[in-house]
Design a protein around this motif. Structure first.
Motif, mmCIF file in Angstrom:
data_model
loop_
_atom_site.group_PDB
_atom_site.id
_atom_site.type_symbol
_atom_site.label_atom_id
_atom_site.label_comp_id
_atom_site.label_asym_id
_atom_site.label_seq_id
_atom_site.Cartn_x
_atom_site.Cartn_y
_atom_site.Cartn_z
ATOM 1 N N MET A 12 31.198 -19.384 53.501
ATOM 2 C CA MET A 12 30.142 -19.012 54.432
ATOM 3 C C MET A 12 30.152 -19.954 55.634
ATOM 4 S SD MET A 12 27.529 -17.121 55.337
ATOM 5 C CE MET A 12 26.728 -16.204 54.103
ATOM 6 N N ARG A 13 30.304 -21.244 55.389
ATOM 7 C CA ARG A 13 30.317 -22.216 56.483
ATOM 8 C C ARG A 13 31.472 -21.957 57.449
ATOM 9 N NH1 ARG A 13 25.873 -24.924 56.732
ATOM 10 N NH2 ARG A 13 25.085 -25.851 54.832
ATOM 11 N N GLU A 14 32.640 -21.616 56.877
ATOM 12 C CA GLU A 14 33.799 -21.344 57.725
ATOM 13 C C GLU A 14 33.546 -20.112 58.590
ATOM 14 O OE1 GLU A 14 34.291 -21.362 54.206
ATOM 15 O OE2 GLU A 14 34.640 -23.515 54.205
ATOM 16 N N GLN A 15 32.913 -19.104 58.006
ATOM 17 C CA GLN A 15 32.611 -17.884 58.741
ATOM 18 C C GLN A 15 31.613 -18.167 59.861
ATOM 19 O OE1 GLN A 15 31.089 -14.759 56.259
ATOM 20 N NE2 GLN A 15 31.623 -13.165 57.732
ATOM 21 N N LEU A 16 30.598 -18.967 59.587
ATOM 22 C CA LEU A 16 29.627 -19.345 60.618
ATOM 23 C C LEU A 16 30.307 -20.119 61.740
ATOM 24 C CD1 LEU A 16 26.581 -20.432 58.452
ATOM 25 C CD2 LEU A 16 26.649 -18.534 60.048
ATOM 26 N N GLN A 17 31.180 -21.030 61.382
ATOM 27 C CA GLN A 17 31.881 -21.823 62.388
ATOM 28 C C GLN A 17 32.794 -20.931 63.232
ATOM 29 O OE1 GLN A 17 34.079 -25.088 60.789
ATOM 30 N NE2 GLN A 17 34.644 -25.869 62.805
ATOM 31 N N ARG A 18 33.479 -20.004 62.588
ATOM 32 C CA ARG A 18 34.373 -19.089 63.298
ATOM 33 C C ARG A 18 33.586 -18.225 64.281
ATOM 34 N NH1 ARG A 18 35.195 -14.028 62.756
ATOM 35 N NH2 ARG A 18 34.179 -13.866 60.733
ATOM 36 N N LEU A 28 24.498 -13.214 48.062
ATOM 37 C CA LEU A 28 24.643 -14.610 47.643
ATOM 38 C C LEU A 28 23.744 -14.899 46.440
ATOM 39 C CD1 LEU A 28 24.600 -16.424 51.100
ATOM 40 C CD2 LEU A 28 26.586 -15.871 49.701
ATOM 41 N N SER A 29 24.074 -15.959 45.738
ATOM 42 C CA SER A 29 23.250 -16.342 44.594
ATOM 43 C C SER A 29 21.910 -16.893 45.087
ATOM 44 C CB SER A 29 23.965 -17.394 43.753
ATOM 45 O OG SER A 29 24.006 -18.631 44.437
ATOM 46 N N LYS A 30 20.963 -16.921 44.212
ATOM 47 C CA LYS A 30 19.611 -17.366 44.547
ATOM 48 C C LYS A 30 19.604 -18.808 45.070
ATOM 49 C CE LYS A 30 15.010 -17.267 42.551
ATOM 50 N NZ LYS A 30 14.212 -16.997 41.360
ATOM 51 N N ASP A 31 20.502 -19.633 44.556
ATOM 52 C CA ASP A 31 20.562 -21.030 44.976
ATOM 53 C C ASP A 31 21.215 -21.210 46.345
ATOM 54 O OD1 ASP A 31 19.403 -21.734 42.564
ATOM 55 O OD2 ASP A 31 21.347 -22.046 41.574
ATOM 56 N N GLU A 32 22.132 -20.322 46.700
ATOM 57 C CA GLU A 32 22.844 -20.439 47.975
ATOM 58 C C GLU A 32 22.069 -19.852 49.148
ATOM 59 O OE1 GLU A 32 26.330 -18.266 46.835
ATOM 60 O OE2 GLU A 32 27.483 -20.122 46.575
ATOM 61 N N ARG A 33 21.167 -18.918 48.889
ATOM 62 C CA ARG A 33 20.472 -18.201 49.954
ATOM 63 C C ARG A 33 19.694 -19.089 50.927
ATOM 64 N NH1 ARG A 33 17.906 -13.741 46.441
ATOM 65 N NH2 ARG A 33 19.852 -13.025 45.585
ATOM 66 N N LYS A 76 19.205 -20.646 56.461
ATOM 67 C CA LYS A 76 18.888 -21.632 57.495
ATOM 68 C C LYS A 76 20.047 -21.770 58.476
ATOM 69 C CE LYS A 76 17.476 -26.438 58.218
ATOM 70 N NZ LYS A 76 17.716 -26.271 59.610
ATOM 71 N N ALA A 77 21.270 -21.815 57.956
ATOM 72 C CA ALA A 77 22.449 -21.942 58.822
ATOM 73 C C ALA A 77 22.592 -20.716 59.727
ATOM 74 C CB ALA A 77 23.698 -22.138 57.981
ATOM 75 N N ILE A 78 22.349 -19.534 59.176
ATOM 76 C CA ILE A 78 22.444 -18.309 59.977
ATOM 77 C C ILE A 78 21.347 -18.285 61.036
ATOM 78 C CG2 ILE A 78 22.239 -15.796 59.904
ATOM 79 C CD1 ILE A 78 23.549 -15.945 57.106
ATOM 80 N N ASN A 79 20.122 -18.678 60.668
ATOM 81 C CA ASN A 79 19.034 -18.715 61.645
ATOM 82 C C ASN A 79 19.299 -19.743 62.743
ATOM 83 O OD1 ASN A 79 17.371 -16.658 60.715
ATOM 84 N ND2 ASN A 79 16.373 -17.992 59.224
#
Length: 105
Positions: A1-7, A50-55, A60-63
């Motif tokens: 997910m982080r890589e996708q956000l960075q891309r 995503l799993s409940k823990d990852e959401r 926050k990163a997406i926002n």
């Protein structure tokens, strides 16, 4: 997910720089990233997978990315519009100290 956000963030920076002075191109960039089928919107829709823990962290990163994109586009649109206004004023400006174009009768 982080890589996708960075891309997506890097692609947005490139697209924004390419469209910097054109309000129409800036609108296209806004739609590409924030529209109904946009990149950031697609990430938001994918939160449910995503799993409940990852959401929370992913949300926050997406926002944060969404806020950065929104603010950058608003600033670029304001700059483009003020540049267009400046160019229009410069084009329409008359120098009143020049002699008239036709002689007085």
């Amino acid at each position: 997910m982080r890589e996708q956000l960075q891309r997506i963030g890097e692609a947005f920076d490139r697209d924004l720089e390419a469209a910097r002075d054109d309000p129409r191109a800036l609108e296209d960039v806004r739609v590409r990233y924030l529209g109904r089928k946009g990149e950031v919107t697609g990430l938001m829709k994918g939160l449910g997978a995503l799993s409940k823990d990852e959401r929370p962290a992913a949300g926050k990163a997406i926002n944060d990315l969404k806020s950065r994109v929104t603010e950058a586009i608003a600033a670029a649109v304001a700059d483009a519009e003020s540049g267009a206004r400046r160019a229009e004023v410069e084009r329409d400006r008359e120098d009143v100290t020049l002699p008239s174009r036709r002689p007085f009768a």
